[in-house]
Design an enzyme around this catalytic site. Structure first.
Site, PDB file in Angstrom:
ATOM      1  N   HIS A  62       1.172  -1.237   0.044  1.00  0.00           N
ATOM      2  CA  HIS A  62      -0.510  -0.105  -0.166  1.00  0.00           C
ATOM      3  C   HIS A  62       1.103   1.507  -0.182  1.00  0.00           C
ATOM      4  CE1 HIS A  62      -4.036  -2.393   1.562  1.00  0.00           C
ATOM      5  NE2 HIS A  62      -3.875  -1.848   0.522  1.00  0.00           N
ATOM      6  N   ASP A  64       0.914   4.142   1.899  1.00  0.00           N
ATOM      7  CA  ASP A  64       1.440   4.703   2.551  1.00  0.00           C
ATOM      8  C   ASP A  64       2.334   4.213   3.495  1.00  0.00           C
ATOM      9  OD1 ASP A  64      -0.690   2.758   2.703  1.00  0.00           O
ATOM     10  OD2 ASP A  64      -1.151   4.128   4.972  1.00  0.00           O
ATOM     11  N   HIS A  65       3.309   2.739   2.672  1.00  0.00           N
ATOM     12  CA  HIS A  65       4.171   2.298   3.377  1.00  0.00           C
ATOM     13  C   HIS A  65       5.111   2.317   2.433  1.00  0.00           C
ATOM     14  CE1 HIS A  65       1.451   0.872   6.883  1.00  0.00           C
ATOM     15  NE2 HIS A  65       0.706   1.070   6.035  1.00  0.00           N
ATOM     16  N   ASP A 210       0.269  -3.057   8.639  1.00  0.00           N
ATOM     17  CA  ASP A 210      -1.099  -2.779   8.494  1.00  0.00           C
ATOM     18  C   ASP A 210      -1.680  -3.503   9.180  1.00  0.00           C
ATOM     19  OD1 ASP A 210      -0.686  -0.831   8.086  1.00  0.00           O
ATOM     20  OD2 ASP A 210      -1.881  -0.290   6.899  1.00  0.00           O
TER      21      ASP A 210
HETATM   22 ZN   LIG Z   1      -1.261   1.651   5.859  1.00  0.00          ZN
HETATM   23 ZN   LIG Z   2      -1.982  -1.023   4.144  1.00  0.00          ZN
END
Ligand SMILES: [Zn+2]
Ligand SMILES: [Zn+2]
Length: 301
Positions: A62, A64-65, A210
């Site tokens: 993802h 955001d990582h 996450d």
């Molecule tokens: Zn995340």
């Molecule tokens: Zn994620």
């Protein structure tokens, strides 16, 4: 062991909220864990040396990582890096990064190694004489791993006064540090506890982001000194957490309590909440001590 949280917010980067990235300074290594956008700027602000980063661990793909990763790989080239760089992450990460390097005709002039992960069991991904790093299989919308960092036992500490007093020759020092008793010339046996001090207890750190509430990780992270666990939502949004495969602060604390960890650090907060204080309050009803991750904040454990 120093944990520096470079970013610990969910989804999009904002003025005062960076997506996930952190460094772990442990036994001479500076490990980078996840690499959201803005990681380079956050590294600069924290005065962390880019050249010390030799291993990067990416939990999942993802944005955001890992959207900060192509930029960082490219900057290493511009900085004239010569040392190897190892990237550990889900299958596909090599294709994603090399495609960008290829399109920009900007291949690295340093050796770049990808270690692509597909295992759904916990596996060892890095090991040397000081540290072992294993995956923590998480349960998220796409294939995701947390990472467990474990220091190895070190030699016992020599009690110089004692070994000198017993007139023990230097050639036995390593044996003593390995925990062996010593037989003196007169036949008397000196127990190791008289010749050494206990070494510092090996430390451990677990990174879990996450994931939905996933009790199956408890045996893997049992008794770690520090657990970072995502807490995207508060308990009032528990249904939404389950639906989007994220956790609440309360669920993070239940994992911390069941795993008997030394301390819990929270992060990956959703933007819907004005303050993070409620996350701490909610988690502390189940487990203590709880620390709130904050962008740029360093923790010494
Ligand atoms: Zn995340
Ligand atoms: Zn994620």
């Amino acid at each position: 062991m120093q944990l520096t949280v470079l970013g610990c917010h969910a989804a999009t980067p904002r003025t005062l909220a960076n997506p996930t990235s952190q460094t772990l300074d442990i036994r001479g290594h500076l490990f980078l864990i996840d690499c959201g956008e803005g990681t380079q700027v956050q590294l600069r602000k924290s005065k962390l040396k880019f050249s010390r980063i030799k291993h990067i661990f990416i939990s999942h793909l993802h944005g955001d990582h890992f959207f900060g990763l192509p930029g960082l790989v490219s900057t290493f080239r511009l900085l004239g890096r010569e040392n190897e760089l190892h990237i550990y992450g889900p299958k596909g990460i090599k294709e994603a990064i090399t495609m960008l390097l290829k399109l920009g005709d900007s291949w690295t002039n340093y050796p770049l190694y990808f270690h692509e992960l597909t295992s759904k069991e916990s596996i060892v991904v890095f090991e040397d004489d000081k540290i072992k790093v294993s995956t923590i299989p998480l349960n998220h919308r796409i294939y995701t791993n947390g990472f467990l960092f474990q220091e190895k036992e070190v030699d016992r500490k020599l009690n110089i006064e004692a070994v000198t007093a017993f007139g023990i020759d230097k050639c036995y020092y390593q044996k003593i540090k390995n925990g062996k008793d010593i037989t003196l010339d007169n036949g008397n046996v000196v127990s190791n506890t008289k010749l050494t001090f206990d070494p510092p207890k090996p430390k451990s750190y677990a990174f879990c982001s996450d994931t939905v509430f996933e009790p199956s990780i408890v045996p893997i992270i049992k008794d770690v000194d520090v657990l970072y666990h995502e807490a995207t939502f508060l308990d009032s949004e528990a249904e939404l957490a389950t639906k989007t495969k994220h956790s609440t602060a309360k669920q993070a604390a239940i994992i911390a309590k069941d795993a008997n960890v030394g301390a819990l650090v929270l992060g990956h907060y959703s933007t819907r909440y004005k303050s993070t204080d409620l996350f701490k309050q909610e988690a502390e009803e189940v487990f203590k001590p709880v620390f709130l991750g904050e962008d740029g904040k360093a923790f010494n454990f």
